[in-house]
Design a protein around this motif. Structure first.
Motif, PDB file in Angstrom:
ATOM      1  N   TYR A  82       5.081  -0.920  -2.592  1.00  0.00           N
ATOM      2  CA  TYR A  82       6.384  -0.272  -2.789  1.00  0.00           C
ATOM      3  C   TYR A  82       7.429  -1.146  -2.134  1.00  0.00           C
ATOM      4  O   TYR A  82       7.280  -1.516  -0.969  1.00  0.00           O
ATOM      5  CB  TYR A  82       6.389   1.113  -2.154  1.00  0.00           C
ATOM      6  CG  TYR A  82       5.429   2.069  -2.803  1.00  0.00           C
ATOM      7  CD1 TYR A  82       5.764   2.713  -3.991  1.00  0.00           C
ATOM      8  CD2 TYR A  82       4.188   2.327  -2.232  1.00  0.00           C
ATOM      9  CE1 TYR A  82       4.890   3.594  -4.599  1.00  0.00           C
ATOM     10  CE2 TYR A  82       3.306   3.215  -2.827  1.00  0.00           C
ATOM     11  CZ  TYR A  82       3.665   3.838  -4.010  1.00  0.00           C
ATOM     12  OH  TYR A  82       2.802   4.708  -4.600  1.00  0.00           O
ATOM     13  N   VAL A  86       5.914  -1.896   1.458  1.00  0.00           N
ATOM     14  CA  VAL A  86       4.741  -1.142   1.920  1.00  0.00           C
ATOM     15  C   VAL A  86       3.593  -1.490   0.982  1.00  0.00           C
ATOM     16  O   VAL A  86       3.719  -1.348  -0.237  1.00  0.00           O
ATOM     17  CB  VAL A  86       5.011   0.382   1.867  1.00  0.00           C
ATOM     18  CG1 VAL A  86       3.742   1.158   2.205  1.00  0.00           C
ATOM     19  CG2 VAL A  86       6.146   0.756   2.809  1.00  0.00           C
ATOM     20  N   ALA A 114       0.403  -0.305  -0.162  1.00  0.00           N
ATOM     21  CA  ALA A 114      -0.457   0.885  -0.155  1.00  0.00           C
ATOM     22  C   ALA A 114      -1.899   0.514  -0.496  1.00  0.00           C
ATOM     23  O   ALA A 114      -2.833   1.107   0.041  1.00  0.00           O
ATOM     24  CB  ALA A 114       0.073   1.907  -1.146  1.00  0.00           C
ATOM     25  N   PRO A 121      -7.754   7.510   7.425  1.00  0.00           N
ATOM     26  CA  PRO A 121      -6.568   8.126   8.003  1.00  0.00           C
ATOM     27  C   PRO A 121      -5.455   8.289   6.981  1.00  0.00           C
ATOM     28  O   PRO A 121      -5.447   7.635   5.933  1.00  0.00           O
ATOM     29  CB  PRO A 121      -6.158   7.152   9.117  1.00  0.00           C
ATOM     30  CG  PRO A 121      -6.902   5.904   8.884  1.00  0.00           C
ATOM     31  CD  PRO A 121      -8.079   6.218   8.019  1.00  0.00           C
ATOM     32  N   SER A 122      -4.524   9.152   7.296  1.00  0.00           N
ATOM     33  CA  SER A 122      -3.360   9.370   6.467  1.00  0.00           C
ATOM     34  C   SER A 122      -2.620   8.042   6.271  1.00  0.00           C
ATOM     35  O   SER A 122      -2.469   7.266   7.211  1.00  0.00           O
ATOM     36  CB  SER A 122      -2.478  10.390   7.185  1.00  0.00           C
ATOM     37  OG  SER A 122      -1.372  10.664   6.421  1.00  0.00           O
ATOM     38  N   GLY A 123      -2.220   7.769   5.036  1.00  0.00           N
ATOM     39  CA  GLY A 123      -1.477   6.541   4.757  1.00  0.00           C
ATOM     40  C   GLY A 123      -2.357   5.335   4.474  1.00  0.00           C
ATOM     41  O   GLY A 123      -1.864   4.233   4.282  1.00  0.00           O
ATOM     42  N   SER A 124      -3.684   5.535   4.387  1.00  0.00           N
ATOM     43  CA  SER A 124      -4.570   4.373   4.209  1.00  0.00           C
ATOM     44  C   SER A 124      -4.769   3.985   2.742  1.00  0.00           C
ATOM     45  O   SER A 124      -5.443   3.005   2.456  1.00  0.00           O
ATOM     46  CB  SER A 124      -5.919   4.619   4.897  1.00  0.00           C
ATOM     47  OG  SER A 124      -6.548   5.777   4.405  1.00  0.00           O
ATOM     48  N   GLY A 125      -4.212   4.778   1.808  1.00  0.00           N
ATOM     49  CA  GLY A 125      -4.236   4.366   0.405  1.00  0.00           C
ATOM     50  C   GLY A 125      -5.127   5.207  -0.500  1.00  0.00           C
ATOM     51  O   GLY A 125      -5.231   4.917  -1.695  1.00  0.00           O
ATOM     52  N   LYS A 126      -5.722   6.255   0.031  1.00  0.00           N
ATOM     53  CA  LYS A 126      -6.677   7.052  -0.755  1.00  0.00           C
ATOM     54  C   LYS A 126      -6.011   7.691  -1.978  1.00  0.00           C
ATOM     55  O   LYS A 126      -6.533   7.598  -3.094  1.00  0.00           O
ATOM     56  CB  LYS A 126      -7.296   8.153   0.127  1.00  0.00           C
ATOM     57  CG  LYS A 126      -7.927   7.650   1.412  1.00  0.00           C
ATOM     58  CD  LYS A 126      -8.539   8.775   2.230  1.00  0.00           C
ATOM     59  CE  LYS A 126      -7.579   9.836   2.741  1.00  0.00           C
ATOM     60  NZ  LYS A 126      -6.575   9.346   3.717  1.00  0.00           N
ATOM     61  N   SER A 127      -4.880   8.354  -1.757  1.00  0.00           N
ATOM     62  CA  SER A 127      -4.214   9.033  -2.886  1.00  0.00           C
ATOM     63  C   SER A 127      -3.702   8.019  -3.896  1.00  0.00           C
ATOM     64  O   SER A 127      -3.747   8.271  -5.106  1.00  0.00           O
ATOM     65  CB  SER A 127      -3.021   9.858  -2.402  1.00  0.00           C
ATOM     66  OG  SER A 127      -3.438  10.835  -1.520  1.00  0.00           O
ATOM     67  N   THR A 128      -3.242   6.897  -3.393  1.00  0.00           N
ATOM     68  CA  THR A 128      -2.739   5.866  -4.312  1.00  0.00           C
ATOM     69  C   THR A 128      -3.856   5.425  -5.250  1.00  0.00           C
ATOM     70  O   THR A 128      -3.662   5.322  -6.470  1.00  0.00           O
ATOM     71  CB  THR A 128      -2.203   4.667  -3.503  1.00  0.00           C
ATOM     72  OG1 THR A 128      -1.182   5.142  -2.612  1.00  0.00           O
ATOM     73  CG2 THR A 128      -1.630   3.603  -4.401  1.00  0.00           C
TER      74      THR A 128
HETATM   75  P1  ADP Z   1      -3.459   8.457   1.940  1.00  0.00           P
HETATM   76  O1  ADP Z   1      -3.773   9.169   0.665  1.00  0.00           O
HETATM   77  O2  ADP Z   1      -4.617   7.697   2.498  1.00  0.00           O
HETATM   78  O3  ADP Z   1      -2.837   9.368   2.971  1.00  0.00           O
HETATM   79  P2  ADP Z   1      -1.386   7.175   0.382  1.00  0.00           P
HETATM   80  O4  ADP Z   1      -2.104   6.515  -0.739  1.00  0.00           O
HETATM   81  O5  ADP Z   1      -0.702   8.477   0.106  1.00  0.00           O
HETATM   82  O6  ADP Z   1      -2.374   7.322   1.623  1.00  0.00           O
HETATM   83  O7  ADP Z   1      -0.265   6.187   0.940  1.00  0.00           O
HETATM   84  C1  ADP Z   1      -0.517   4.816   1.241  1.00  0.00           C
HETATM   85  C2  ADP Z   1       0.759   4.171   1.737  1.00  0.00           C
HETATM   86  O8  ADP Z   1       1.712   4.082   0.676  1.00  0.00           O
HETATM   87  C3  ADP Z   1       1.454   4.941   2.861  1.00  0.00           C
HETATM   88  O9  ADP Z   1       1.973   4.028   3.795  1.00  0.00           O
HETATM   89  C4  ADP Z   1       2.532   5.682   2.133  1.00  0.00           C
HETATM   90  O10 ADP Z   1       3.617   5.948   3.003  1.00  0.00           O
HETATM   91  C5  ADP Z   1       2.924   4.693   1.066  1.00  0.00           C
HETATM   92  N1  ADP Z   1       3.512   5.345  -0.118  1.00  0.00           N
HETATM   93  C6  ADP Z   1       2.907   6.230  -0.938  1.00  0.00           C
HETATM   94  N2  ADP Z   1       3.728   6.611  -1.924  1.00  0.00           N
HETATM   95  C7  ADP Z   1       4.906   5.943  -1.715  1.00  0.00           C
HETATM   96  C8  ADP Z   1       6.163   5.898  -2.394  1.00  0.00           C
HETATM   97  N3  ADP Z   1       6.385   6.598  -3.512  1.00  0.00           N
HETATM   98  N4  ADP Z   1       7.121   5.095  -1.888  1.00  0.00           N
HETATM   99  C9  ADP Z   1       6.904   4.348  -0.780  1.00  0.00           C
HETATM  100  N5  ADP Z   1       5.746   4.331  -0.097  1.00  0.00           N
HETATM  101  C10 ADP Z   1       4.764   5.128  -0.555  1.00  0.00           C
END
Ligand code: ADP
Length: 237
Positions: free
Chosen positions: A17, A24, A26, A45-52
């Motif tokens: 991003y 960032v 991801a 951990p939160s923010g590690s890229g799982k949802s992405t």
């Molecule tokens: P997880 O699911 O492990 O908590 P995410 O995949 O949600 O992690 O996020 C991975 C990284 O990408 C994080 O640092 C998050 O802040 C960043 N991120 C996710 N979506 C966006 C977005 N739309 N814009 C900017 N950064 C994003």
């Protein structure tokens, strides 16, 4: 179920991003192979890229670079219409919040999907798979959080998707109701053969998986197979 068949493969998958020093990252280059019919848990951990990663595999988001395939379909080469068609045919989603329609019963919430799907289960069948055969005519407000999540799962699987992608499905639940939700996911994986991904922060949930993928800072830190898969009903957290 065909145990050896590869259902997903990714190669050098990245997602960033923004640009420059403020960017960032991801996902920083994910190589993953997933076999059909497995139950995978994604930990980290939160923010590690799982949802992405889950969102890219589910066709909800696009990668910045690298490739992802669903069977022989290259997801990273599809346009928006192609991704929509792929999601509609092949993917069920379950999120932390249930997004049920308050004015419709459990049966009617599932029926919204079965009315438009090609070869759906009946709403009764889908709700029985998640153990809600005696709650068909209840409205969401008359159901517990765990029961509402099970309606959401029934809604997601009623069109018989090959894959069920679950992002923190127990995130809003206490452990007892959470275990019932996990048991429902396990039943669907075992009885229907659906490939199931579960994102969680809770390492105990990993015990019910065939495969455990651990994320750290946008990359896969480890990917291993559980020698023994434990039933969700035996989990305590
Ligand atoms: P997880 O699911 O492990 O908590 P995410 O995949 O949600 O992690 O996020 C991975 C990284 O990408 C994080 O640092 C998050 O802040 C960043 N991120 C996710 N979506 C966006 C977005 N739309 N814009 C900017 N950064 C994003």
């Amino acid at each position: 179920m065909d145990e050896g068949r590869v259902i997903y493969r990714t190669a050098g998958l990245t997602k960033s991003y923004g640009e420059g020093p403020a960017a960032v990252h991801a996902l920083r280059g994910v190589d993953l192979t997933v076999h059909a019919g497995e139950l995978l848990v994604l930990l980290g951990p939160s923010g590690s890229g799982k949802s992405t990663l889950l969102n890219i595999l589910g066709g909800l988001d696009r990668a910045t670079s690298g490739q992802a395939w669903f069977e022989d379909l290259e997801l990273t080469a599809l346009d928006e219409d192609g991704l929509t068609e792929y999601r509609r045919r092949s993917i069920g989603f379950v999120f932390q919040f249930y997004n049920l329609i308050a004015s419709l019963t459990a049966r009617e919430n599932v029926q919204l999907i079965t009315d438009i799907a090609e070869d759906p289960m009946t709403p009764e069948e889908a709700l029985a798979l998640v153990g809600l055969e005696d709650r068909l005519d209840h409205f969401p407000a008359q159901l517990s959080g765990g029961e509402q999540q099970r309606v959401a799962i029934a809604r997601a699987i009623a069109k018989r998707p090959q894959v069920l992608l679950c992002d923190e499905p127990t995130g809003a639940l206490d452990s007892k109701t959470g275990i019932r939700v996990l048991t429902a996911l396990e039943t669907i994986n075992r009885e229907v053969g659906t490939t199931v991904f579960i994102i969680t922060h809770n390492a105990v949930i990993a015990e019910m998986a065939d495969e455990v993928v651990r994320f750290a800072d946008g990359a896969i830190a480890s990917h291993g197979r559980n020698p023994v898969r434990r039933s969700a009903t035996g989990l305590e957290w």
